[in-house]
Design a protein around this motif. Structure first.
Motif, PDB file in Angstrom:
ATOM      1  N   ARG A  84     -27.556 -23.886  10.374  1.00  0.00           N
ATOM      2  CA  ARG A  84     -27.894 -23.581   8.975  1.00  0.00           C
ATOM      3  C   ARG A  84     -27.101 -24.418   7.982  1.00  0.00           C
ATOM      4  O   ARG A  84     -27.228 -24.245   6.788  1.00  0.00           O
ATOM      5  N   LYS A  85     -26.255 -25.307   8.488  1.00  0.00           N
ATOM      6  CA  LYS A  85     -25.531 -26.214   7.594  1.00  0.00           C
ATOM      7  C   LYS A  85     -26.283 -27.546   7.585  1.00  0.00           C
ATOM      8  O   LYS A  85     -26.727 -28.006   8.617  1.00  0.00           O
ATOM      9  N   ARG A  86     -26.393 -28.130   6.421  1.00  0.00           N
ATOM     10  CA  ARG A  86     -27.072 -29.413   6.362  1.00  0.00           C
ATOM     11  C   ARG A  86     -26.127 -30.507   6.860  1.00  0.00           C
ATOM     12  O   ARG A  86     -24.963 -30.543   6.495  1.00  0.00           O
ATOM     13  N   TRP A  87     -26.619 -31.380   7.725  1.00  0.00           N
ATOM     14  CA  TRP A  87     -25.858 -32.582   8.059  1.00  0.00           C
ATOM     15  C   TRP A  87     -26.842 -33.749   8.146  1.00  0.00           C
ATOM     16  O   TRP A  87     -28.007 -33.581   8.473  1.00  0.00           O
ATOM     17  N   ASP A  88     -26.368 -34.934   7.806  1.00  0.00           N
ATOM     18  CA  ASP A  88     -27.252 -36.094   7.699  1.00  0.00           C
ATOM     19  C   ASP A  88     -27.139 -37.051   8.874  1.00  0.00           C
ATOM     20  O   ASP A  88     -28.085 -37.766   9.180  1.00  0.00           O
ATOM     21  N   LYS A  89     -25.969 -37.086   9.490  1.00  0.00           N
ATOM     22  CA  LYS A  89     -25.786 -38.018  10.615  1.00  0.00           C
ATOM     23  C   LYS A  89     -24.740 -37.452  11.573  1.00  0.00           C
ATOM     24  O   LYS A  89     -23.732 -36.906  11.126  1.00  0.00           O
ATOM     25  N   ALA A  90     -25.027 -37.574  12.864  1.00  0.00           N
ATOM     26  CA  ALA A  90     -24.067 -37.113  13.879  1.00  0.00           C
ATOM     27  C   ALA A  90     -23.225 -38.298  14.338  1.00  0.00           C
ATOM     28  O   ALA A  90     -23.737 -39.412  14.528  1.00  0.00           O
ATOM     29  N   ILE A  91     -21.936 -38.043  14.514  1.00  0.00           N
ATOM     30  CA  ILE A  91     -21.002 -39.055  15.001  1.00  0.00           C
ATOM     31  C   ILE A  91     -20.372 -38.511  16.281  1.00  0.00           C
ATOM     32  O   ILE A  91     -19.868 -37.385  16.299  1.00  0.00           O
ATOM     33  N   VAL A  92     -20.394 -39.301  17.353  1.00  0.00           N
ATOM     34  CA  VAL A  92     -19.771 -38.870  18.613  1.00  0.00           C
ATOM     35  C   VAL A  92     -18.653 -39.860  18.947  1.00  0.00           C
ATOM     36  O   VAL A  92     -18.888 -41.070  19.074  1.00  0.00           O
TER      37      VAL A  92
END
Ligand SMILES: [Fe+2]
Length: 246
Positions: free
Chosen positions: A25-33
């Motif tokens: 339910r939190k907005r995130w724009d890009k995942a970083i691993v």
């Protein structure tokens, strides 16, 4: 932009699922691993499958990813880690083995906004545990902000012209505002194998608008993960340490 910062998943798909449920339910724009998607745990393919579905994604390799995919032979690993790495190499699907093998070496610069590294931006296999290592990295680099992993220890180092400060996060959600003019090294902690004495999965969120980094800790079914490790015939210490967070 809001970046979801994930590190050291270590084939722990229960912990990864709990983290992704937490951010649903939190907005995130890009995942970083930040590397070490696999190694130690019993679900390397499931962990990679989930990471591969994160879009958009920037991922770099960790030391376990290198050994598990055959880039390195694991000479530097202890017996338990090497056993798990060889087990992982045997169990990866050809597609996941190729994906893991193809992960780029850090450091990488993301959107011109910050750097990412596994161990340090100078040496992907080196550790930053404390201020002396952090200071050495600051002195040999120029980035204003770098996220790193590898130590499995959530921590924020901030460098001003006068001093270096350490913030060790505590609690289930710690929000930290990056001050203008300072430089930062930030470790979001480990999802799949925390080692700061807190067994909860650890990850971060970076909001470029508010200039805040938040480190979250979330519960996951540790006993289920431990049982899978033992059922797979992986060494018992890998299961035991999950409950201790070290
Ligand atoms: Fe790791």
């Amino acid at each position: 932009m809001r970046y979801l910062i994930l590190s050291d998943i270590h084939s722990n798909c229960e912990a990864l699922a709990a983290v992704l449920a937490h951010v649903r339910r939190k907005r995130w724009d890009k995942a970083i691993v930040l590397g070490d998607v696999v190694g130690y745990g019993a679900n390397p393919n499931q962990a990679i499958d989930v990471v591969r579905r994160l879009r958009p994604l920037v991922a770099i390799r960790g030391n376990h990813d290198k050994v598990c995919s055959g880039i390195e032979d694991g000479q530097m690993f202890n017996r338990v880690a090497l056993h798990a790495a060889m087990w992982t190499r045997e169990h990866l699907t050809p597609s996941n083995l190729r994906w893991l093998h193809g992960l780029p070496e850090g450091p990488a610069v993301v959107d011109g906004a910050f750097a990412v590294a596994h161990g340090t931006p100078i040496d992907e296999d080196a550790y930053i545990f404390g201020e002396i290592e952090a200071l050495n990295v600051f002195r040999q680099t120029t980035f204003p902000l770098c996220f790193f992993g590898h130590s499995h220890f959530p921590v924020i180092f901030g460098l001003s012209t006068d001093a270096i400060q350490t913030v060790l996060t505590n609690g289930s959600s710690f929000r930290f505002r990056l001050e203008p003019g300072l430089r930062y090294l930030v470790n979001p902690g480990s999802i799949g194998q925390p080692r700061d004495g807190n067994p909860l999965a650890s990850f971060g969120m970076f909001d470029t608008t508010t200039r805040t980094v938040t480190v979250y800790r979330v519960q996951y079914p540790i006993v289920r993960t431990q049982k899978k490790i033992l059922d797979a015939g992986l060494p018992r210490p890998l299961a035991d340490r999950l409950a201790l967070g070290r």
